[in-house]
Motif scaffolding. Structure first.
Motif, PDB file in Angstrom:
ATOM      1  N   PRO A 103       0.865  -1.024  -0.319  1.00 55.82           N
ATOM      2  CA  PRO A 103      -0.109  -0.053   0.333  1.00 55.82           C
ATOM      3  C   PRO A 103       0.759   1.216   0.170  1.00 55.82           C
ATOM      4  CG  PRO A 103      -0.723  -1.845   1.873  1.00 55.82           C
ATOM      5  CD  PRO A 103       0.947  -2.184   0.931  1.00 55.82           C
ATOM      6  N   GLY A 104       0.281   2.168  -0.449  1.00 54.29           N
ATOM      7  CA  GLY A 104       1.351   3.876  -0.801  1.00 54.29           C
ATOM      8  C   GLY A 104       2.070   3.834  -2.417  1.00 54.29           C
ATOM      9  N   GLU A 105       2.687   2.324  -2.336  1.00 58.24           N
ATOM     10  CA  GLU A 105       3.556   2.537  -3.848  1.00 58.24           C
ATOM     11  C   GLU A 105       2.582   2.694  -4.994  1.00 58.24           C
ATOM     12  OE1 GLU A 105       6.541  -0.389  -1.725  1.00 58.24           O
ATOM     13  OE2 GLU A 105       5.413  -1.276  -3.176  1.00 58.24           O
ATOM     14  N   SER A 106       3.473   1.964  -5.853  1.00 55.90           N
ATOM     15  CA  SER A 106       2.919   3.335  -7.409  1.00 55.90           C
ATOM     16  C   SER A 106       3.745   1.729  -8.440  1.00 55.90           C
ATOM     17  CB  SER A 106       4.057   4.164  -7.740  1.00 55.90           C
ATOM     18  OG  SER A 106       3.693   5.660  -7.109  1.00 55.90           O
ATOM     19  N   LEU A 107       2.653   2.019  -9.230  1.00 53.65           N
ATOM     20  CA  LEU A 107       2.890   0.699 -11.135  1.00 53.65           C
ATOM     21  C   LEU A 107       2.052   1.379 -12.406  1.00 53.65           C
ATOM     22  CD1 LEU A 107       1.777  -3.088 -10.018  1.00 53.65           C
ATOM     23  CD2 LEU A 107       4.030  -1.985 -10.447  1.00 53.65           C
TER      24      LEU A 107
ATOM     25  N   ARG B 214      -1.749   8.223 -23.503  1.00 54.50           N
ATOM     26  CA  ARG B 214      -1.817   7.884 -24.635  1.00 54.50           C
ATOM     27  C   ARG B 214      -0.153   8.213 -25.323  1.00 54.50           C
ATOM     28  NH1 ARG B 214      -3.297  13.273 -26.022  1.00 54.50           N
ATOM     29  NH2 ARG B 214      -4.373  13.146 -27.840  1.00 54.50           N
ATOM     30  N   ASP B 215       0.155   7.260 -26.253  1.00 53.02           N
ATOM     31  CA  ASP B 215       0.781   7.737 -27.526  1.00 53.02           C
ATOM     32  C   ASP B 215       1.066   7.394 -29.080  1.00 53.02           C
ATOM     33  OD1 ASP B 215       3.136   8.176 -29.186  1.00 53.02           O
ATOM     34  OD2 ASP B 215       4.664   7.978 -27.868  1.00 53.02           O
ATOM     35  N   ASN B 216       0.136   8.641 -29.545  1.00 60.64           N
ATOM     36  CA  ASN B 216      -0.471   8.410 -30.820  1.00 60.64           C
ATOM     37  C   ASN B 216       0.203   7.486 -32.156  1.00 60.64           C
ATOM     38  OD1 ASN B 216      -3.208   8.947 -29.704  1.00 60.64           O
ATOM     39  ND2 ASN B 216      -2.485  10.444 -30.669  1.00 60.64           N
ATOM     40  N   ALA B 217       1.466   7.703 -31.902  1.00 60.94           N
ATOM     41  CA  ALA B 217       2.729   7.226 -32.445  1.00 60.94           C
ATOM     42  C   ALA B 217       2.829   5.719 -32.569  1.00 60.94           C
ATOM     43  CB  ALA B 217       3.955   8.308 -32.576  1.00 60.94           C
ATOM     44  N   LYS B 218       2.832   6.017 -31.626  1.00 60.83           N
ATOM     45  CA  LYS B 218       3.210   3.927 -30.721  1.00 60.83           C
ATOM     46  C   LYS B 218       1.976   2.790 -30.404  1.00 60.83           C
ATOM     47  CE  LYS B 218       7.736   5.843 -28.932  1.00 60.83           C
ATOM     48  NZ  LYS B 218       9.008   5.457 -27.504  1.00 60.83           N
ATOM     49  N   ASN B 219       0.442   3.783 -30.288  1.00 58.99           N
ATOM     50  CA  ASN B 219      -0.515   3.374 -30.727  1.00 58.99           C
ATOM     51  C   ASN B 219      -0.507   2.541 -28.763  1.00 58.99           C
ATOM     52  OD1 ASN B 219      -1.492   3.610 -33.074  1.00 58.99           O
ATOM     53  ND2 ASN B 219      -0.155   1.742 -34.210  1.00 58.99           N
ATOM     54  N   THR B 220      -0.018   4.218 -27.799  1.00 65.21           N
ATOM     55  CA  THR B 220      -0.007   2.771 -27.037  1.00 65.21           C
ATOM     56  C   THR B 220      -0.997   3.346 -26.020  1.00 65.21           C
ATOM     57  OG1 THR B 220       2.328   4.528 -26.476  1.00 65.21           O
ATOM     58  CG2 THR B 220       2.487   1.752 -27.102  1.00 65.21           C
ATOM     59  N   VAL B 221      -1.126   2.849 -24.973  1.00 64.31           N
ATOM     60  CA  VAL B 221      -1.797   3.622 -23.838  1.00 64.31           C
ATOM     61  C   VAL B 221      -1.385   2.755 -22.118  1.00 64.31           C
ATOM     62  CG1 VAL B 221      -3.629   2.055 -23.716  1.00 64.31           C
ATOM     63  CG2 VAL B 221      -4.457   4.570 -22.398  1.00 64.31           C
ATOM     64  N   ASP B 222      -0.554   4.418 -21.510  1.00 67.01           N
ATOM     65  CA  ASP B 222      -0.728   3.458 -20.048  1.00 67.01           C
ATOM     66  C   ASP B 222      -1.366   4.359 -19.172  1.00 67.01           C
ATOM     67  OD1 ASP B 222       2.964   4.354 -20.903  1.00 67.01           O
ATOM     68  OD2 ASP B 222       2.138   3.159 -21.606  1.00 67.01           O
ATOM     69  N   LEU B 223      -1.540   3.467 -18.079  1.00 71.04           N
ATOM     70  CA  LEU B 223      -2.104   3.724 -16.608  1.00 71.04           C
ATOM     71  C   LEU B 223      -1.049   4.122 -15.459  1.00 71.04           C
ATOM     72  CD1 LEU B 223      -4.700   4.231 -15.395  1.00 71.04           C
ATOM     73  CD2 LEU B 223      -4.742   2.359 -14.589  1.00 71.04           C
ATOM     74  N   GLN B 224      -0.165   4.551 -15.104  1.00 70.64           N
ATOM     75  CA  GLN B 224       0.202   5.109 -13.727  1.00 70.64           C
ATOM     76  C   GLN B 224      -0.553   5.523 -13.071  1.00 70.64           C
ATOM     77  OE1 GLN B 224       3.863   6.256 -13.676  1.00 70.64           O
ATOM     78  NE2 GLN B 224       3.409   6.235 -11.274  1.00 70.64           N
ATOM     79  N   MET B 225      -0.659   4.069 -11.793  1.00 73.17           N
ATOM     80  CA  MET B 225      -1.297   4.267 -11.136  1.00 73.17           C
ATOM     81  C   MET B 225      -0.439   4.601  -9.320  1.00 73.17           C
ATOM     82  SD  MET B 225      -3.098   0.481 -11.717  1.00 73.17           S
ATOM     83  CE  MET B 225      -1.445  -0.039 -10.964  1.00 73.17           C
ATOM     84  N   ASN B 226      -0.526   5.752  -8.594  1.00 75.93           N
ATOM     85  CA  ASN B 226       0.379   6.185  -7.463  1.00 75.93           C
ATOM     86  C   ASN B 226      -0.578   5.313  -6.385  1.00 75.93           C
ATOM     87  OD1 ASN B 226       2.305   7.033  -8.674  1.00 75.93           O
ATOM     88  ND2 ASN B 226       1.344   9.148  -9.601  1.00 75.93           N
ATOM     89  N   ASN B 227       0.022   5.685  -4.939  1.00 74.60           N
ATOM     90  CA  ASN B 227      -0.483   6.214  -3.374  1.00 74.60           C
ATOM     91  C   ASN B 227      -1.994   4.308  -3.514  1.00 74.60           C
ATOM     92  OD1 ASN B 227      -1.598   6.177  -1.271  1.00 74.60           O
ATOM     93  ND2 ASN B 227      -2.674   7.727  -1.238  1.00 74.60           N
ATOM     94  N   LEU B 228      -1.218   3.780  -4.324  1.00 73.56           N
ATOM     95  CA  LEU B 228      -1.979   2.456  -4.460  1.00 73.56           C
ATOM     96  C   LEU B 228      -2.529   1.708  -3.173  1.00 73.56           C
ATOM     97  CD1 LEU B 228       0.272   0.193  -6.894  1.00 73.56           C
ATOM     98  CD2 LEU B 228      -2.540   0.676  -7.351  1.00 73.56           C
TER      99      LEU B 228
END
Length: 123
Positions: A14-18, A72-86
């Protein structure tokens, strides 16, 4: 056909990030929107966050607002989810979802899912 691959899950305290990442590949004309869903045991799959490809407009479920950020990065067709304070209640299998136009002749959105990545938050 669209292939969707997620990565980045794991076990944290708990409290960490992914940071989760998702890449779309295959045959499609364009991406309309991308999103992250999650499903905990015994519960329905729920939308966590979404982002439109063109405007970058975002939407979050209330429980993650202020802690999670979708990008998102449209050029790379990627989407990220930064999760903090889990938190332990964030524990679930997280799925990436992509809405695409199959071809220039078929702009009706089609949805593709990844296989899911496990996120476990526990002390």
């Amino acid at each position: 056909q669209v292939q969707v691959v997620e990565s980045g899950g794991g076990l944290v305290q708990p409290g960490e990030s992914l940071r989760l990442s998702c890449t779309a590949s295959g045959n499609f004309f364009r991406i309309y929107a991308m999103g992250w869903y999650r499903q905990a045991p015994g519960l329905q799959r729920e939308l966590v966050a979404s982002i439109t490809a063109i405007t970058g407009s975002t939407n979050y479920t209330d429980s993650v607002k202020g802690r999670f950020t979708i990008s998102r990065d449209n050029a790379k067709n990627t989407v990220d989810l930064q999760m903090n304070n889990l938190k332990p209640e964030d524990t679930a299998v997280y799925y990436c979802n992509i809405h695409v136009a199959p071809s220039v002749f078929n702009l009706v959105p089609e949805s593709a899912w990844g296989q899911g990545t496990q996120v476990t938050v526990s002390s």
